[in-house]
Design an enzyme around this catalytic site. Structure first.
Site, PDB file in Angstrom:
ATOM      1  CG  HIS A 205      -0.378   0.635   2.402  1.00 31.26           C
ATOM      2  ND1 HIS A 205       0.531  -0.253   3.068  1.00 31.26           N
ATOM      3  CD2 HIS A 205      -0.286   1.634   3.025  1.00 31.26           C
ATOM      4  CE1 HIS A 205       1.181   0.297   4.310  1.00 31.26           C
ATOM      5  NE2 HIS A 205       1.028   1.475   4.030  1.00 31.26           N
TER       6      HIS A 205
HETATM    7  C1  UD1 Z   1      -1.745   5.898   5.524  1.00 27.55           C
HETATM    8  C2  UD1 Z   1      -0.250   6.144   6.520  1.00 27.55           C
HETATM    9  C3  UD1 Z   1       0.544   5.549   6.280  1.00 27.55           C
HETATM   10  C4  UD1 Z   1       0.230   3.846   6.865  1.00 27.55           C
HETATM   11  C5  UD1 Z   1      -1.064   3.466   6.096  1.00 27.55           C
HETATM   12  C6  UD1 Z   1      -2.292   2.812   6.894  1.00 27.55           C
HETATM   13  C7  UD1 Z   1       0.343   9.056   5.701  1.00 27.55           C
HETATM   14  C8  UD1 Z   1       0.811   9.595   4.791  1.00 27.55           C
HETATM   15  N1  UD1 Z   1       0.356   7.614   5.205  1.00 27.55           N
HETATM   16  O1  UD1 Z   1      -1.464   5.411   3.899  1.00 27.55           O
HETATM   17  O2  UD1 Z   1       1.783   5.733   6.648  1.00 27.55           O
HETATM   18  O3  UD1 Z   1       0.863   2.936   6.562  1.00 27.55           O
HETATM   19  O4  UD1 Z   1      -1.761   4.735   6.684  1.00 27.55           O
HETATM   20  O5  UD1 Z   1      -2.944   2.212   6.238  1.00 27.55           O
HETATM   21  O6  UD1 Z   1      -1.011   8.793   6.393  1.00 27.55           O
HETATM   22  N2  UD1 Z   1      -8.557   5.071   0.892  1.00 27.55           N
HETATM   23  C9  UD1 Z   1      -9.572   4.924   0.388  1.00 27.55           C
HETATM   24  N3  UD1 Z   1     -10.896   4.393   2.350  1.00 27.55           N
HETATM   25  C10 UD1 Z   1      -9.585   4.371   3.536  1.00 27.55           C
HETATM   26  C11 UD1 Z   1      -9.401   5.400   3.659  1.00 27.55           C
HETATM   27  C12 UD1 Z   1      -8.183   5.727   1.659  1.00 27.55           C
HETATM   28  O7  UD1 Z   1     -10.715   4.402  -0.554  1.00 27.55           O
HETATM   29  O8  UD1 Z   1     -11.006   4.599   4.360  1.00 27.55           O
HETATM   30  C13 UD1 Z   1      -7.584   5.633  -0.348  1.00 27.55           C
HETATM   31  C14 UD1 Z   1      -8.321   7.133  -0.978  1.00 27.55           C
HETATM   32  O9  UD1 Z   1      -8.415   6.638  -2.637  1.00 27.55           O
HETATM   33  C15 UD1 Z   1      -6.828   7.541  -0.570  1.00 27.55           C
HETATM   34  C16 UD1 Z   1      -6.000   6.394  -1.026  1.00 27.55           C
HETATM   35  O10 UD1 Z   1      -6.702   5.444   0.138  1.00 27.55           O
HETATM   36  O11 UD1 Z   1      -6.569   8.610  -1.459  1.00 27.55           O
HETATM   37  C17 UD1 Z   1      -4.636   6.593   0.360  1.00 27.55           C
HETATM   38  O12 UD1 Z   1      -5.151   7.107   1.742  1.00 27.55           O
HETATM   39  P1  UD1 Z   1      -4.442   7.846   2.626  1.00 27.55           P
HETATM   40  O13 UD1 Z   1      -5.245   8.392   4.216  1.00 27.55           O
HETATM   41  O14 UD1 Z   1      -3.931   9.198   1.801  1.00 27.55           O
HETATM   42  O15 UD1 Z   1      -3.145   7.050   3.190  1.00 27.55           O
HETATM   43  P2  UD1 Z   1      -2.784   5.406   3.096  1.00 27.55           P
HETATM   44  O16 UD1 Z   1      -2.532   4.886   2.025  1.00 27.55           O
HETATM   45  O17 UD1 Z   1      -3.924   4.773   4.116  1.00 27.55           O
END
Ligand code: UD1
Length: 353
Positions: A205
């Protein structure tokens, strides 16, 4: 003593579970703020239900966005919450955008900040998590370090006098959950018709792996080409990026599956032949369960897992294929603590209060 915990992403809910328990046992007035960074039930609600974490007192509902938009939205929303609550401590967890935003909000309002999982470093300044760790550590008043390695990093940055070694709260959770899962090891294998001990568990991820289509395609091809089935527990970021680049996540040996709840994940890993991941938490969980791990990154913050022979860094197909055949040497080393880190966290907050 009033402690305000700010959490928002999956690994933070796991870390919050033992803290909430230790805070309750110690009579701490514990306020939980959920930023809403993770909003999918499979990444959020399931952990609160399963790990017995009290419902958040405040939910900011910020959702996804670019780093600036997401971090800024949390920062803006927290000012009013911290002002209304006036806690003795704001406690922030790990390395996400929620961590950094909460640390900045608290420090600007002159509320003491404690950082749980302080001192971890990848020394890769392209990782968003690395910016978040470094900036949060330097903004914090109390640095709660999980390992001796983390303590050394903090000392090297001139932060030794604010640092205290507490151990890793993820060990606390694992030790509590491990007993209960022994009975249902193999649920995932049964669901997918796999033979226990003859499949691997994978997660991918990190932005560095998902956001470059060529790199993602190469990783997925490497997993699909392995000799045993690989169950890919697909994070929403991975699903979205793979769909955008037209990369199928079920192919060859690879079977895509929804993310698992905590106990199911621990059971699936326990019953597996190995883990292939870019998650920090999963590297340690594999080590604690003595399941060999391959980390699909150039570096790791959890260097003890590599030094002890239970984790190998591998980023290309040949290196991943070579690493799956290894059998690590048994060890009884315990670099991640004794399962009582959360109690030490609460004691440290009281002492410094
Ligand atoms: C975040 C953390 C990372 C952690 C990870 C655990 C940051 C910079 N990164 O990464 O350190 O290891 O969480 O999972 O804070 N999305 C969904 N549903 C959700 C959440 C996210 O669909 O409930 C999708 C969205 O398209 C979003 C993407 O995932 O844009 C990324 O989510 P984001 O919160 O930016 O970072 P993670 O990759 O989850």
């Amino acid at each position: 003593m009033k402690v305000l915990s700010v959490v928002g992403a999956r690994p933070q809910f796991v870390k919050l579970a033992p803290i909430a328990k230790a805070a309750k046992a110690d009579g701490v007035d514990h306020v939980i703020v959920h930023t809403g960074q993770h909003y999918d039930p499979l990444l959020s609600d399931v952990f609160f239900d399963e790990l017995g974490i009290p419902e958040p007192d405040v939910h900011l509902g910020v959702g996804s966005g670019s780093h600036g938009v997401q971090t800024g939205a949390i920062l803006a929303a927290l000012d009013g919450v911290i002002d209304a609550q006036r806690p003795d401590w704001v406690l922030v967890y790990g390395d996400t955008n929620s961590t950094l935003a909460a640390a900045v909000s608290a420090v600007k309002m002159h509320i003491p900040v404690a950082h749980l999982e302080a001192g971890l470093r990848s020394f890769n300044r392209r990782m968003p998590e690395e910016h978040n760790r470094v900036l949060t550590d330097h903004a914090s008043d109390l640095l709660l370090a999980p390992t001796e390695t983390a303590m050394r990093h903090l000392a090297a940055e001139g932060l030794a006098d604010r640092a205290v070694m507490v151990g890793d709260v993820m060990t606390d959770v694992l030790m509590q959950v491990r007993q209960g899962v022994a009975a249902h090891t193999g649920d995932l294998a049964a669901e997918l018709g796999l033979e226990p001990g003859r499949y691997r568990v994978a997660t991918v991820h990190r932005a560095e792996n998902t956001d470059d289509p060529d790199r993602l395609r190469a990783i997925i091809a490497a997993l699909a080409g392995l000799d045993q089935p690989v169950v890919l527990l697909a994070h929403p970021r991975l699903v979205a990026r793979a769909a955008a680049a037209s990369i199928p996540l079920t192919a060859g040996s690879l079977i895509a599956h929804a993310p698992l709840a905590y106990a199911d994940l621990i059971a699936a890993v326990s019953g597996s032949a190995g883990v292939i991941t870019d998650s920090g938490g999963l590297q340690k969980e594999a080590f604690l369960l003595r399941v060999p791990c391959i980390t699909v990154r150039e570096e790791t913050e959890w260097v003890e897992t590599v030094d002890l022979g239970w984790n190998v860094l591998a980023t290309d197909a040949a290196a991943i294929a070579a690493a799956v055949g290894r059998t690590p040497s048994p060890t009884d080393a315990a670099p991640y603590g004794d399962g009582h880190a959360a109690e030490r966290v609460i004691a440290s907050l009281r002492r410094a209060h």
